[in-house]
Write a protein that holds these residues in place. Sequence first.
Motif, PDB file in Angstrom:
ATOM      1  N   ALA A 192     -54.168 -41.059 -22.593  1.00 51.11           N
ATOM      2  CA  ALA A 192     -54.923 -40.440 -22.027  1.00 51.11           C
ATOM      3  C   ALA A 192     -54.260 -39.056 -21.416  1.00 51.11           C
ATOM      4  O   ALA A 192     -54.904 -37.965 -21.659  1.00 51.11           O
ATOM      5  N   LEU A 193     -53.073 -39.270 -20.895  1.00 53.13           N
ATOM      6  CA  LEU A 193     -52.204 -38.095 -20.387  1.00 53.13           C
ATOM      7  C   LEU A 193     -52.173 -37.091 -21.609  1.00 53.13           C
ATOM      8  O   LEU A 193     -51.888 -35.922 -21.651  1.00 53.13           O
ATOM      9  N   THR A 194     -51.428 -37.702 -22.831  1.00 51.16           N
ATOM     10  CA  THR A 194     -51.157 -37.206 -23.969  1.00 51.16           C
ATOM     11  C   THR A 194     -52.565 -36.364 -24.582  1.00 51.16           C
ATOM     12  O   THR A 194     -52.321 -34.982 -24.862  1.00 51.16           O
ATOM     13  N   SER A 195     -53.574 -36.965 -24.234  1.00 53.32           N
ATOM     14  CA  SER A 195     -54.922 -36.034 -24.727  1.00 53.32           C
ATOM     15  C   SER A 195     -55.160 -34.860 -24.001  1.00 53.32           C
ATOM     16  O   SER A 195     -55.649 -33.925 -24.427  1.00 53.32           O
ATOM     17  N   LEU A 196     -54.636 -34.980 -22.806  1.00 47.83           N
ATOM     18  CA  LEU A 196     -54.656 -33.646 -21.662  1.00 47.83           C
ATOM     19  C   LEU A 196     -53.646 -32.796 -22.019  1.00 47.83           C
ATOM     20  O   LEU A 196     -53.872 -31.475 -21.896  1.00 47.83           O
ATOM     21  N   ILE A 197     -52.280 -33.400 -22.206  1.00 48.34           N
ATOM     22  CA  ILE A 197     -51.222 -32.361 -22.420  1.00 48.34           C
ATOM     23  C   ILE A 197     -51.117 -31.694 -23.763  1.00 48.34           C
ATOM     24  O   ILE A 197     -50.706 -30.751 -23.694  1.00 48.34           O
ATOM     25  N   GLU A 198     -51.445 -32.448 -24.854  1.00 50.67           N
ATOM     26  CA  GLU A 198     -51.090 -31.716 -26.240  1.00 50.67           C
ATOM     27  C   GLU A 198     -51.791 -30.548 -26.202  1.00 50.67           C
ATOM     28  O   GLU A 198     -51.176 -29.665 -26.919  1.00 50.67           O
ATOM     29  N   PRO A 199     -53.289 -30.370 -26.044  1.00 50.74           N
ATOM     30  CA  PRO A 199     -53.981 -29.081 -26.242  1.00 50.74           C
ATOM     31  C   PRO A 199     -53.270 -28.014 -25.364  1.00 50.74           C
ATOM     32  O   PRO A 199     -53.019 -26.764 -25.948  1.00 50.74           O
ATOM     33  N   GLU A 200     -52.787 -28.093 -24.404  1.00 49.44           N
ATOM     34  CA  GLU A 200     -52.120 -27.157 -23.537  1.00 49.44           C
ATOM     35  C   GLU A 200     -50.868 -26.776 -24.386  1.00 49.44           C
ATOM     36  O   GLU A 200     -50.275 -25.469 -24.331  1.00 49.44           O
ATOM     37  N   VAL A 226     -54.045 -28.347 -15.434  1.00 48.47           N
ATOM     38  CA  VAL A 226     -54.747 -29.112 -16.032  1.00 48.47           C
ATOM     39  C   VAL A 226     -54.956 -30.596 -15.485  1.00 48.47           C
ATOM     40  O   VAL A 226     -56.016 -31.414 -15.088  1.00 48.47           O
ATOM     41  N   LEU A 227     -53.514 -30.978 -14.917  1.00 46.75           N
ATOM     42  CA  LEU A 227     -53.695 -32.265 -14.417  1.00 46.75           C
ATOM     43  C   LEU A 227     -54.100 -32.367 -12.987  1.00 46.75           C
ATOM     44  O   LEU A 227     -54.743 -33.174 -12.450  1.00 46.75           O
ATOM     45  N   ASP A 228     -53.930 -31.310 -12.158  1.00 46.45           N
ATOM     46  CA  ASP A 228     -54.631 -31.179 -10.760  1.00 46.45           C
ATOM     47  C   ASP A 228     -56.117 -31.344 -10.904  1.00 46.45           C
ATOM     48  O   ASP A 228     -56.613 -31.920 -10.160  1.00 46.45           O
ATOM     49  N   GLU A 229     -56.592 -30.686 -11.982  1.00 47.74           N
ATOM     50  CA  GLU A 229     -58.123 -30.803 -12.096  1.00 47.74           C
ATOM     51  C   GLU A 229     -58.744 -32.211 -12.508  1.00 47.74           C
ATOM     52  O   GLU A 229     -59.602 -32.690 -12.038  1.00 47.74           O
ATOM     53  N   ALA A 230     -57.859 -32.389 -13.476  1.00 46.69           N
ATOM     54  CA  ALA A 230     -58.329 -33.869 -13.975  1.00 46.69           C
ATOM     55  C   ALA A 230     -58.212 -35.266 -13.219  1.00 46.69           C
ATOM     56  O   ALA A 230     -58.609 -35.947 -13.019  1.00 46.69           O
ATOM     57  N   ASP A 231     -56.825 -35.062 -12.483  1.00 46.89           N
ATOM     58  CA  ASP A 231     -56.282 -35.994 -11.546  1.00 46.89           C
ATOM     59  C   ASP A 231     -56.201 -37.306 -12.241  1.00 46.89           C
ATOM     60  O   ASP A 231     -56.738 -38.208 -11.732  1.00 46.89           O
ATOM     61  N   PRO A 232     -55.535 -37.439 -13.103  1.00 46.28           N
ATOM     62  CA  PRO A 232     -55.443 -38.773 -13.993  1.00 46.28           C
ATOM     63  C   PRO A 232     -54.579 -39.751 -13.613  1.00 46.28           C
ATOM     64  O   PRO A 232     -54.353 -40.807 -13.888  1.00 46.28           O
ATOM     65  N   ILE A 233     -53.501 -39.361 -12.584  1.00 48.09           N
ATOM     66  CA  ILE A 233     -52.439 -40.243 -12.011  1.00 48.09           C
ATOM     67  C   ILE A 233     -52.966 -40.500 -10.512  1.00 48.09           C
ATOM     68  O   ILE A 233     -52.915 -39.426  -9.819  1.00 48.09           O
ATOM     69  N   GLU A 234     -53.181 -41.668 -10.188  1.00 46.79           N
ATOM     70  CA  GLU A 234     -53.649 -42.062  -8.825  1.00 46.79           C
ATOM     71  C   GLU A 234     -52.577 -41.626  -7.810  1.00 46.79           C
ATOM     72  O   GLU A 234     -52.949 -41.112  -6.810  1.00 46.79           O
TER      73      GLU A 234
END
Length: 174
Positions: free
Chosen positions: A6-14, A63-71
């Motif tokens: 899931a993280l990779t799918s957020l990071i790779e496009p960026e 992107v990570l702040d908006e999606a907040d994928p890490i608890e």
Amino acid sequence: MADIAALTSLIEPEAKKLGLDLVRVAMFGGKSDPTLQVMAERPDTRQLTLEDCAELSRALSDVLDEADPIEEAYRLEVSSPGIDRPLTRAQDFDDFKGFDARVKVATPIDKRKQFEGRLVGLAGQDVVIADPKLGEIAIPFAGIASAKLLLTDDLIKATAPLSSEGADSIQTEG
């Protein structure tokens, strides 16, 4: 722990937006001090400048702040793969053939879980490595737990920086 896919799918496009190829996304450390490591490179040079790191870090932070994928709270580390880089993609084994590598497998092959030798390249879905003691070994790419290049003089020569302009004028304290 975080879902790496899931993280990779957020990071790779960026990374792609910035013209970079993603090399690895990994989480290290425990609950008390986790680090999200992102390795990327320019596809034409296989290097990453400090400016590239900063730009990717800023983009990923948003992107990570908006999606907040890490608890839990975590540290974001953006870097180049380095000289003795991890080999994470099948193509890496062809791109770096002729160099020495260490390959660890998830399931033993002939009672061994680690192999070291010169990369021969890909043969179908297998990575071929020339082990000085065992000869050529075919290792299924899907069975590789981890792999990395070994630091040798040949590797250092082949991965010299694109430019050392200004290196002689760098001053240090003391």
